[in-house]
Scaffold this motif. Structure first.
Motif, PDB file in Angstrom:
ATOM      1  N   ARG A 214       0.865  -1.167   0.071  1.00 32.70           N
ATOM      2  CA  ARG A 214       0.106  -0.066  -0.119  1.00 32.70           C
ATOM      3  C   ARG A 214       0.863   1.271  -0.197  1.00 32.70           C
ATOM      4  NH1 ARG A 214      -3.819  -2.251   4.287  1.00 32.70           N
ATOM      5  NH2 ARG A 214      -2.328  -0.728   5.556  1.00 32.70           N
ATOM      6  N   SER A 215       2.408   1.179   0.528  1.00 34.56           N
ATOM      7  CA  SER A 215       2.968   2.387   0.525  1.00 34.56           C
ATOM      8  C   SER A 215       3.828   2.444  -0.859  1.00 34.56           C
ATOM      9  CB  SER A 215       3.984   2.073   1.548  1.00 34.56           C
ATOM     10  OG  SER A 215       5.101   1.092   1.355  1.00 34.56           O
ATOM     11  N   CYS A 216       3.465   1.739  -1.863  1.00 32.44           N
ATOM     12  CA  CYS A 216       4.192   1.789  -3.282  1.00 32.44           C
ATOM     13  C   CYS A 216       3.675   2.924  -3.894  1.00 32.44           C
ATOM     14  CB  CYS A 216       4.172   0.448  -3.918  1.00 32.44           C
ATOM     15  SG  CYS A 216       5.345  -0.622  -3.334  1.00 32.44           S
TER      16      CYS A 216
ATOM     17  N   GLY B 292      10.240   5.889   2.393  1.00 37.64           N
ATOM     18  CA  GLY B 292       9.667   6.696   3.333  1.00 37.64           C
ATOM     19  C   GLY B 292       8.150   6.561   3.857  1.00 37.64           C
ATOM     20  N   ALA B 293       7.464   6.287   2.826  1.00 39.91           N
ATOM     21  CA  ALA B 293       6.051   5.786   3.003  1.00 39.91           C
ATOM     22  C   ALA B 293       6.129   4.450   3.904  1.00 39.91           C
ATOM     23  CB  ALA B 293       5.241   5.654   1.825  1.00 39.91           C
ATOM     24  N   ALA B 294       6.759   3.605   3.446  1.00 42.97           N
ATOM     25  CA  ALA B 294       6.894   2.421   4.234  1.00 42.97           C
ATOM     26  C   ALA B 294       6.871   2.336   5.633  1.00 42.97           C
ATOM     27  CB  ALA B 294       7.551   1.311   3.351  1.00 42.97           C
ATOM     28  N   PHE B 295       8.106   3.279   5.896  1.00 46.11           N
ATOM     29  CA  PHE B 295       8.412   3.440   7.265  1.00 46.11           C
ATOM     30  C   PHE B 295       7.169   4.216   8.096  1.00 46.11           C
ATOM     31  CE2 PHE B 295      10.581   5.646  10.553  1.00 46.11           C
ATOM     32  CZ  PHE B 295      11.176   4.922  11.200  1.00 46.11           C
TER      33      PHE B 295
ATOM     34  N   LEU C 175      10.736  11.661  13.074  1.00 46.67           N
ATOM     35  CA  LEU C 175      10.274  11.216  12.054  1.00 46.67           C
ATOM     36  C   LEU C 175      10.271  12.347  10.882  1.00 46.67           C
ATOM     37  CD1 LEU C 175       7.390   8.548  12.650  1.00 46.67           C
ATOM     38  CD2 LEU C 175       9.742   8.247  12.045  1.00 46.67           C
ATOM     39  N   ALA C 176      11.107  13.143  10.926  1.00 43.64           N
ATOM     40  CA  ALA C 176      11.046  14.455   9.891  1.00 43.64           C
ATOM     41  C   ALA C 176      11.575  13.631   8.571  1.00 43.64           C
ATOM     42  CB  ALA C 176      11.764  15.557  10.498  1.00 43.64           C
ATOM     43  N   ARG C 177      11.206  14.321   7.520  1.00 37.60           N
ATOM     44  CA  ARG C 177      11.650  13.927   6.164  1.00 37.60           C
ATOM     45  C   ARG C 177      12.721  14.863   5.905  1.00 37.60           C
ATOM     46  NH1 ARG C 177       8.894  11.210   1.726  1.00 37.60           N
ATOM     47  NH2 ARG C 177       7.575  10.656   3.476  1.00 37.60           N
ATOM     48  N   SER C 178      13.847  14.213   5.473  1.00 40.98           N
ATOM     49  CA  SER C 178      14.985  14.811   5.390  1.00 40.98           C
ATOM     50  C   SER C 178      15.041  15.429   3.850  1.00 40.98           C
ATOM     51  CB  SER C 178      16.235  14.090   5.574  1.00 40.98           C
ATOM     52  OG  SER C 178      16.259  12.817   4.730  1.00 40.98           O
ATOM     53  N   THR C 179      14.944  14.769   2.921  1.00 44.36           N
ATOM     54  CA  THR C 179      14.999  15.095   1.693  1.00 44.36           C
ATOM     55  C   THR C 179      13.724  14.768   0.561  1.00 44.36           C
ATOM     56  OG1 THR C 179      16.168  13.181   0.851  1.00 44.36           O
ATOM     57  CG2 THR C 179      17.797  14.898   1.510  1.00 44.36           C
ATOM     58  N   PRO C 180      13.698  15.671  -0.401  1.00 44.00           N
ATOM     59  CA  PRO C 180      12.443  15.194  -1.244  1.00 44.00           C
ATOM     60  C   PRO C 180      12.808  14.268  -2.003  1.00 44.00           C
ATOM     61  CG  PRO C 180      13.721  17.287  -2.027  1.00 44.00           C
ATOM     62  CD  PRO C 180      14.258  16.997  -0.651  1.00 44.00           C
ATOM     63  N   ARG C 181      11.783  13.401  -2.403  1.00 38.51           N
ATOM     64  CA  ARG C 181      11.831  12.190  -3.149  1.00 38.51           C
ATOM     65  C   ARG C 181      12.179  12.748  -4.756  1.00 38.51           C
ATOM     66  NH1 ARG C 181       6.437  10.042  -1.616  1.00 38.51           N
ATOM     67  NH2 ARG C 181       6.656  10.678   0.527  1.00 38.51           N
ATOM     68  N   PRO C 182      12.877  11.716  -5.432  1.00 35.69           N
ATOM     69  CA  PRO C 182      12.988  12.177  -6.594  1.00 35.69           C
ATOM     70  C   PRO C 182      12.028  11.775  -7.704  1.00 35.69           C
ATOM     71  CG  PRO C 182      14.324  10.064  -6.327  1.00 35.69           C
ATOM     72  CD  PRO C 182      13.669  10.520  -5.014  1.00 35.69           C
ATOM     73  N   ASP C 183      11.813  12.269  -8.689  1.00 31.79           N
ATOM     74  CA  ASP C 183      10.522  12.115  -9.612  1.00 31.79           C
ATOM     75  C   ASP C 183      10.982  11.075 -10.484  1.00 31.79           C
ATOM     76  OD1 ASP C 183       8.193  12.099 -11.285  1.00 31.79           O
ATOM     77  OD2 ASP C 183       8.533  14.219 -11.746  1.00 31.79           O
ATOM     78  N   PRO C 184      10.328   9.941 -10.505  1.00 29.16           N
ATOM     79  CA  PRO C 184      11.007   8.754 -11.301  1.00 29.16           C
ATOM     80  C   PRO C 184      10.554   9.177 -12.918  1.00 29.16           C
ATOM     81  CG  PRO C 184       9.250   7.790  -9.559  1.00 29.16           C
ATOM     82  CD  PRO C 184       9.230   9.357  -9.494  1.00 29.16           C
ATOM     83  N   ALA C 185       9.547  10.074 -13.079  1.00 28.96           N
ATOM     84  CA  ALA C 185       9.174  10.254 -14.406  1.00 28.96           C
ATOM     85  C   ALA C 185      10.384  11.006 -15.243  1.00 28.96           C
ATOM     86  CB  ALA C 185       7.647  10.926 -14.473  1.00 28.96           C
ATOM     87  N   ARG C 186      11.164  11.572 -14.300  1.00 25.72           N
ATOM     88  CA  ARG C 186      12.172  12.547 -14.894  1.00 25.72           C
ATOM     89  C   ARG C 186      13.724  11.921 -14.752  1.00 25.72           C
ATOM     90  NH1 ARG C 186      12.607  18.024 -12.199  1.00 25.72           N
ATOM     91  NH2 ARG C 186      13.793  18.428 -14.109  1.00 25.72           N
ATOM     92  N   MET C 187      13.684  10.583 -14.383  1.00 23.31           N
ATOM     93  CA  MET C 187      14.822   9.812 -14.287  1.00 23.31           C
ATOM     94  C   MET C 187      15.409   9.020 -15.633  1.00 23.31           C
ATOM     95  SD  MET C 187      14.120   8.248 -10.468  1.00 23.31           S
ATOM     96  CE  MET C 187      15.781   7.563 -10.318  1.00 23.31           C
ATOM     97  N   ASP C 188      14.674   9.508 -16.698  1.00 26.38           N
ATOM     98  CA  ASP C 188      15.283   8.903 -17.796  1.00 26.38           C
ATOM     99  C   ASP C 188      16.157   9.668 -18.441  1.00 26.38           C
ATOM    100  OD1 ASP C 188      13.775   6.438 -17.815  1.00 26.38           O
ATOM    101  OD2 ASP C 188      11.858   7.335 -18.683  1.00 26.38           O
TER     102      ASP C 188
END
Length: 108
Positions: free
Chosen positions: A50-52, A71-74, A95-108
């Motif tokens: 569910r966290s994916c 992060g979502a799983a944790f 539980l502070a979020r340290s860095t923004p998540r990368p956008d998988p759509a922009r990883m190509d």
């Protein structure tokens, strides 16, 4: 299987195949178990899936349940633990979020 490291995103990588996914998933599950303690496998599996993050476009048929989101799983594991212990969700310290998540759509 293949992978690439982007110089403009030094902390991201894109890899494919179960041989690359298995260690990452195992690490996330280990962190979840550390938070939750002994839980049924079905509970752990449900929280993880569910966290994916969903995948759209051409990659969707190959991505299974989506992109692993540690992060979502944790957060799901700590929310479950807090509820079991009678605490309001999200009140666990540290539980502070340290860095923004990368956008998988922009990883190509």
């Amino acid at each position: 299987p293949g992978g690439s490291v982007r110089p403009d995103r030094p902390l991201t990588t894109r890899q494919t195949g179960t041989s690359h996914a298995a260690p990452a998933v195992a690490g996330v599950l280990a962190c979840m178990l550390e938070v939750l303690g002994p839980v049924p496998v079905s509970t752990l599996r449900s929280l993880l899936l569910r966290s994916c993050r969903p995948v759209t476009g051409a990659a969707a048929p190959r991505a299974g349940n989506g992109y692993l989101d540690p992060g979502a799983a944790f957060a799901a594991a700590t929310t479950r633990r807090d509820r079991l212990q009678g605490r309001p969700p999200g009140t666990t310290p540290g539980l502070a979020r340290s860095t923004p998540r990368p956008d998988p759509a922009r990883m190509d």
